[in-house]
Structures are given as structure tokens and as C-alpha cells.
Design an enzyme around this catalytic site. Sequence first.
Site: not given
Ligand code: DOR
Ligand code: ZN
Length: 441
Positions: A59, A62-63, A96, A235, A306
Site C-alpha cells: 500500500h 507514489f503519485r 490515485n 488500513h 500507506d
Molecule cells: O491519508 C491518506 N492519504 N489516506 C488516503 O486514503 C490517501 C492518501 C493519499 O493518497 O494521500
Molecule cells: Zn492509502
Amino acid sequence: MNFDLLIRNGVVAFPWGEVAADVGVQGGIIAAIGTNLGNAEQIFDAAHLTVLPGIIDPHVHFRDGGLGGIKGVEDMASGTLGAVLGGVTSVFDMPNTEPAATSAETVARKHDYISGQAYCDVGIYVGGTKENIVELAALEVMPGVCGIKIFAGSSTGNLMVEDDEHIGMIMRAGRRRISFHSEDEYRLQARKSRFSCGDPYASHAQWRDVECAYLGTRRITALARKTGRPAHILHVSTAEEFAFLRDHKALMSVEVLLNHLVQSAPDTYDRLGPYGVMNPPVRDERHRLAAWAAVADGTVDTLASDHAPHAAAAKERPWPDCASGMTGVQTLLPMMLEQVAQGNLSLSRLTSLMADGPARVYGAVNKGRIAAGYDADFSIVDLRARRRIEKSWIASQCGWTPFEGVVCTGWPVATIVRGQMVMRDGAVAGAPTGRPVLFRS
Ligand code: DOR
Ligand code: ZN
């Protein structure tokens, strides 16, 4: 036999326990395990070291969808560099990104981009949306895809499927286990007006409260049961969800984050302010202890960071406009080794959560354990090394970690991906050699 690589004199962490053994690697695959195995081009002396299976962080954000990521925040190269410095050999990247991985074109673009950019192996999540439902059955079996991810509650980015009707349609459109960000969007929106701009950062956990997460998880579990589709709750952060999910393991699997095991309110908000804000939020001790109990009793299948990098300026905005998420891919293994040193879990439970578990839940082929015929992915650690997490060590372009200053007993000293020494003694040499992970689909 003449191997490409021979890891000698180490203690090897097998699923069945830790055993002194040598490991011979040929063509990127584990070819032999035993003693007096023969010779090799390259010998790694692992005396006093422990050879773990390659750690998988299932999880990360990496944008980077293949267009170069977000400057000053992250891209595929910097994200995976952090991974291998921290002893991680595979990551599964959330959808995302820029562009979002939601179509055959964007998924293929990310897939082709990984080779040449990534320092470790990478799995790709497909983002499920209301618009791509008819494509999901085909998208989830594309090469490199670890599964579909649904944001059932709003978070970073604009991927969201909040209603039962569309979630149900998605669950009927395919076969593989679907991963969920489970917070009930209706409750989130309904409670927003109780809070104001500039409220303390700790308000985050009051707004996105226990019932938000628990209600989301009850709804998703009901839909999983109705459709027979397995689901993975990402999570999991509340005692209520752990208690509920352990009664639904036939279809449901469970991820816990390091953050929810080692951070709690109010301390995290007091010390870190906006840098402690994430979704779902860090909660009080009752939930943190429930997460450990769920690790101990087997409710939890996978552990993740995450890793969600954001620029400092975006984090430092007043609540609720501050960006949500903390970096973590690089600190995940050292922080967990410290938990082993403290006696909070065994090394074999660590590898079950961080290697075997992710490989099993997502169906990663030949990953997750040290066994003949499997990929030669290893995280070699010194369980006695004591090191302090320094900001200067962090490879993420955003340059911060919520764990700065934490001293860990146990540290990764080498990262080997399919037989290639990618990191050794904190140095990464050579071009990126990561590849898309292969999944059973
Ligand atoms: O805190 C978070 N940041 N939760 C998410 O579900 C997405 C993540 C993010 O992409 O910044
Ligand atoms: Zn996440």
C-alpha cells in the site's frame, strides 16, 4: 553447482522458522537451500545477519502514473528508491496517481513505465470508478495488476464510489479480491459542519470517527456476502472493525498500517500536528491495542505503510485543508524490526504480515517466501544494529518522516530483488532494475 549469487552463513527466516542455511541463486530464482552448496560468481557473507523473504509493502502512493509524478513530492524512481533503502523488495502502488490508473491505457502506461524507473518490483492497483465498471473485469487481469481499489470514502484525489448500488455493481463485475478504503462518505459529509477551519488537528479523528470506519466496513462486508466477492479492508483502524471482521474471514481479509500499531491520539497530534493527519485517522490507545490483538490472533493478513507523500506546504495548512497522509515506505521495516526487538511480535509473524500475507492475499506469483523456485527477493537485516531514523536518510522527494528521531534495533543492510543486489549498507548502486510483479489472475 555454480550460482550467480550465494548467500552464506546467515540465519534464514522460513515460514516454518529461522534456520542457519545458505541460499543459492541462479537466474534470479532461488535454486538451492542448504549447506556446502558450491561456488558462485558473487558471495554474500551473511554471518551475524538474518535473511528475510523480500518485504512487500502492499500500500503505497507514489503519485506517478507514468508522466513523471509530482515534483517535490514523489515519482516512481524516488518512491522505489526509498523502498529499497528500507529493505522493501516489492510495492503495490495505489491508483490515485497522475494520471489515475483507471483505464486500459493508463494501466498499460504505468506498467510499461515501471521497467527503467523502479528500483524494486511494483504491482499496480486499478482504481474502480462509477464510469469504468464495465471495464473492470478486463482491467483487473491486465499484467502487473494486483487488484482493484475502491475509495468508498473521500480522501486524496477524486476517485470515489460511495453508494451501495455502484459498489454492488463493481463487486459483480469481476472475480479477484477487491481492496477498499472503508469510511462511510455520507457520515463524513453529515458531520463536517460540526467542525470549523482552524480547529485542532486532533479534530480529524473526531470528524472521521469510529462509526465512519465501522459503518463503511459493515456495508462493504454485507455487499461482499451478497455478491460472494472477496474483499480486503485496507488500513483497518478501529477495535470495532477488528472484532467484526474476525467473524467474516471467509470472504474478508484485513490490512493494518504501521501507523495504527505505533501511533495514537492525542500524542501523535500533539507532537506532529498536521504531519500526524491521515485517513483513516490515528485514534486513541484502545484502538491501537486492538490492532495489536488482531495481529496476535491472526485477524490481520497484511501490514503496510500507506506511504502518502505530500509537500510540507500542503501538510502545514490549517485543518481540515491540510493534506492527509504520511510517508512510510522506507521506515516500515526498521520500525517493525523495533517492534520485534520490543517483543511485540515474532520475526515469523513479521514475515507472515509483510511477505507471505501480501503475496497470498493478492496472488503474487513466486513472491513472499524463501523457497526453491521462488523469486530471489531478500531483505537482509542486522537484528542487533541500532540506528536512528534521520530526515537526511529519507529518499522521498517531500523529505519528511513522522518517525524522525526514532531509534530502531534491527536495520536492513541489503536488499536483493530477483538476485540483484539493489541496496547494500545504505547505498544504492546501478540503474533501476525493478519490474511489474506477476499475479495469479
Ligand atoms: O491519508 C491518506 N492519504 N489516506 C488516503 O486514503 C490517501 C492518501 C493519499 O493518497 O494521500
Ligand atoms: Zn492509502
